[in-house]
Design an enzyme around this catalytic site. Structure first.
Site, mmCIF file in Angstrom:
data_model
loop_
_atom_site.group_PDB
_atom_site.id
_atom_site.type_symbol
_atom_site.label_atom_id
_atom_site.label_comp_id
_atom_site.label_asym_id
_atom_site.label_seq_id
_atom_site.Cartn_x
_atom_site.Cartn_y
_atom_site.Cartn_z
ATOM 1 N N ALA A 1 0.677 -1.249 -0.106
ATOM 2 C CA ALA A 1 0.052 0.037 -0.050
ATOM 3 C C ALA A 1 0.790 1.175 -0.030
ATOM 4 O O ALA A 1 1.880 1.179 0.373
ATOM 5 C CB ALA A 1 -1.070 0.046 1.228
ATOM 6 N N ASN B 1 8.673 8.740 4.261
ATOM 7 C CA ASN B 1 7.616 9.452 4.002
ATOM 8 C C ASN B 1 6.837 9.847 4.929
ATOM 9 O O ASN B 1 6.748 9.163 6.010
ATOM 10 C CB ASN B 1 6.780 8.547 3.186
ATOM 11 N N MET C 1 3.456 11.002 4.491
ATOM 12 C CA MET C 1 2.461 11.695 3.661
ATOM 13 C C MET C 1 1.091 12.062 4.301
ATOM 14 O O MET C 1 0.529 12.954 4.053
ATOM 15 C CB MET C 1 2.073 10.388 2.643
ATOM 16 N N PHE D 1 -1.653 9.879 5.101
ATOM 17 C CA PHE D 1 -3.034 9.276 4.358
ATOM 18 C C PHE D 1 -3.613 10.305 3.460
ATOM 19 O O PHE D 1 -4.971 10.614 3.674
ATOM 20 C CB PHE D 1 -3.974 8.963 5.514
ATOM 21 N N ASN E 1 -6.563 -1.174 1.449
ATOM 22 C CA ASN E 1 -6.129 -0.787 2.701
ATOM 23 C C ASN E 1 -6.744 0.414 3.519
ATOM 24 O O ASN E 1 -6.726 1.415 2.726
ATOM 25 C CB ASN E 1 -4.476 -0.418 2.513
ATOM 26 N N ASN F 1 2.329 8.301 10.622
ATOM 27 C CA ASN F 1 2.262 9.765 10.088
ATOM 28 C C ASN F 1 0.839 10.067 10.643
ATOM 29 O O ASN F 1 0.580 11.228 10.048
ATOM 30 C CB ASN F 1 2.484 9.767 8.601
ATOM 31 N N THR F 2 -0.173 9.506 10.896
ATOM 32 C CA THR F 2 -1.537 9.908 11.525
ATOM 33 C C THR F 2 -1.293 10.111 13.045
ATOM 34 O O THR F 2 -0.927 9.108 13.739
ATOM 35 C CB THR F 2 -2.407 9.022 11.129
ATOM 36 N N LYS G 1 -2.364 -4.636 9.293
ATOM 37 C CA LYS G 1 -1.114 -4.221 8.962
ATOM 38 C C LYS G 1 -0.351 -3.664 10.362
ATOM 39 O O LYS G 1 -1.092 -2.786 11.056
ATOM 40 C CB LYS G 1 -0.931 -3.195 8.010
ATOM 41 N N ASN H 1 4.684 -2.440 8.358
ATOM 42 C CA ASN H 1 4.724 -1.093 8.069
ATOM 43 C C ASN H 1 6.166 -0.412 8.180
ATOM 44 O O ASN H 1 6.999 -1.153 8.442
ATOM 45 C CB ASN H 1 3.553 -0.225 8.856
ATOM 46 N N GLY I 1 12.477 0.404 3.019
ATOM 47 C CA GLY I 1 13.519 -0.093 2.335
ATOM 48 C C GLY I 1 14.495 -0.760 3.061
ATOM 49 O O GLY I 1 14.046 -1.346 4.101
ATOM 50 N N GLY J 1 11.829 -3.929 3.067
ATOM 51 C CA GLY J 1 13.149 -4.200 2.708
ATOM 52 C C GLY J 1 13.594 -5.056 1.700
ATOM 53 O O GLY J 1 14.614 -5.511 1.657
ATOM 54 N N TYR K 1 7.815 -2.290 -2.314
ATOM 55 C CA TYR K 1 7.295 -0.752 -2.582
ATOM 56 C C TYR K 1 8.666 -0.064 -3.119
ATOM 57 O O TYR K 1 8.729 0.148 -3.981
ATOM 58 C CB TYR K 1 6.698 -0.245 -1.475
#
Length: 364
Positions: A69, A118, A120, A122, A147, A185-186, A225, A254, A275, A304, A325
């Protein structure tokens, strides 16, 4: 090779988020060019082979490597991603109401570490917009998981209502669903992973899944997740709660808040790290979950994976499927063929005739 010598040098000179939108837009538009989809499959597709296809969650996966995702947040390029060798993909994270996410810049390449950060938050167009897109797909070549998350403005006390709304809106269009309670990030989202909040959330979400199942007549699986940044005891409690709640699987993991061992000058940016630096920790979490559940809770391994050995390590640790990803950003669409061919070689080397025989092999 084409991506490494032509695409990557161009994309890596651009702002990461602009490059991201360009890729999504390009994959979407390619489908409207006569023969575009067939050309992509010819260049990057991965033919299904009997030893690598997986049946799980009531769904058939032509290959075990999927797209995590976060890349296609609004289900804009499902046809494109379906044509470049993925066995499945997650769309989202989607929230009930569209939201802009955090301020830019919010996506960073850590090139020396082969990683991304990131924050971002959401950013997405909302559940209705995603439902319209998925409804409009003429053909679906691979399973699509939806997701789901909560809106930033929704407090944790009523978070379950957001997850239920997403399921209500999107149930007909997802092949299975993933509850995201692990994005860093939330604000406060990760606290939903612990204590009674997790039990309450899962019972509400399971109830909504049952309601939608009874309406549509089709049962669909629910996965959760989880984050890599948990202690052994937190993980144990979390896995116990997931098992008790009767979820169908877990995605591990995640992004991480850890910055251990990074050399990039972007290492100080806040957000979730994905990564190569995440590889070993996510494999460790997979191993723990498999051990704790005796292999009874299916796992999708994420974090990764750049090589077929990375993917195989997660499978032997207990993952039935894996996702990439960051490797797609660094290696390009050629990565899927490479992973598939390498995994088949590793299976043969170890005397396995089907990938399911390798799942959890390290524990036997």
């Amino acid at each position: 090779m084409l991506y490494r010598h032509l695409g990557k040098p161009i994309f890596f000179k651009m702002d990461p988020e602009k490059a991201h939108h360009l890729v999504i837009g390009g994959l979407n538009k390619a489908l409207f060019v006569p023969g575009g989809s067939a050309a992509m499959r010819l260049m990057y597709g991965v033919p299904e082979t009997a030893d690598m296809a997986v049946d799980l969650f009531g769904v058939h996966f032509p290959t075990p490597v999927g797209l995590a995702a976060g890349l296609d947040k609004n289900a804009e390029a499902v046809g494109g991603f379906s044509s470049i060798g993925f066995g499945f993909m997650e769309v989202g994270t989607v929230t009930p109401v569209g939201q802009p996410g955090n301020d830019s810049p919010r996506l960073f390449r850590l090139i020396p570490d082969e990683a991304l950060i990131n924050r971002m938050g959401f950013n997405n167009e909302g559940a209705e917009a995603m439902a319209d897109r998925l409804k409009g797909l003429k053909q679906r070549r691979i399973p699509v998981a939806v997701n789901i998350g909560r809106n930033k403005s929704t407090p944790n006390e009523t978070a379950h209502e957001d997850y239920r709304k997403c399921i209500r809106t999107l149930y007909p269009y997802g092949d299975f669903f993933v509850v995201n309670i692990s994005s860093p990030n939330t604000p406060d989202l990760r606290s939903l992973q612990h204590g009674s909040e997790l039990s309450k959330l899962l019972s509400e979400v399971k109830e909504e899944m049952a309601v939608q199942h009874s309406k549509s007549g089709k049962a669909k699986s629910l996965l959760v997740k989880i984050a890599p940044d948990v202690s052994d005891s937190e993980l144990e409690f979390m896995v116990h709660t997931l098992s008790e709640a009767g979820v169908d699987g877990v995605i591990a993991t995640n992004t991480t808040l850890s910055r251990e061992g990074l050399t990039s000058d972007k290492a100080g940016e806040t957000g979730g790290l994905s990564g190569k630096p995440l590889r070993d920790r996510s494999t460790e979490i997979i191993r723990s979950i498999y051990r704790q559940t005796g292999g009874k809770l299916p796992i999708i391994g994420s974090g990764g994976i750049f090589s077929s050995q990375d993917a195989y390590d997660k499978i032997r640790a207990g993952a039935s499927l894996v996702e990439i990803y960051t490797a797609l950003i660094y290696e390009g669409p050629e990565v899927n063929r490479r992973l598939h061919a390498g995994l088949r070689q590793l299976l043969r080397r170890d005397g396995f005739s089907h990938i399911r025989e390798a799942v959890g092999a390290d524990h036997h």
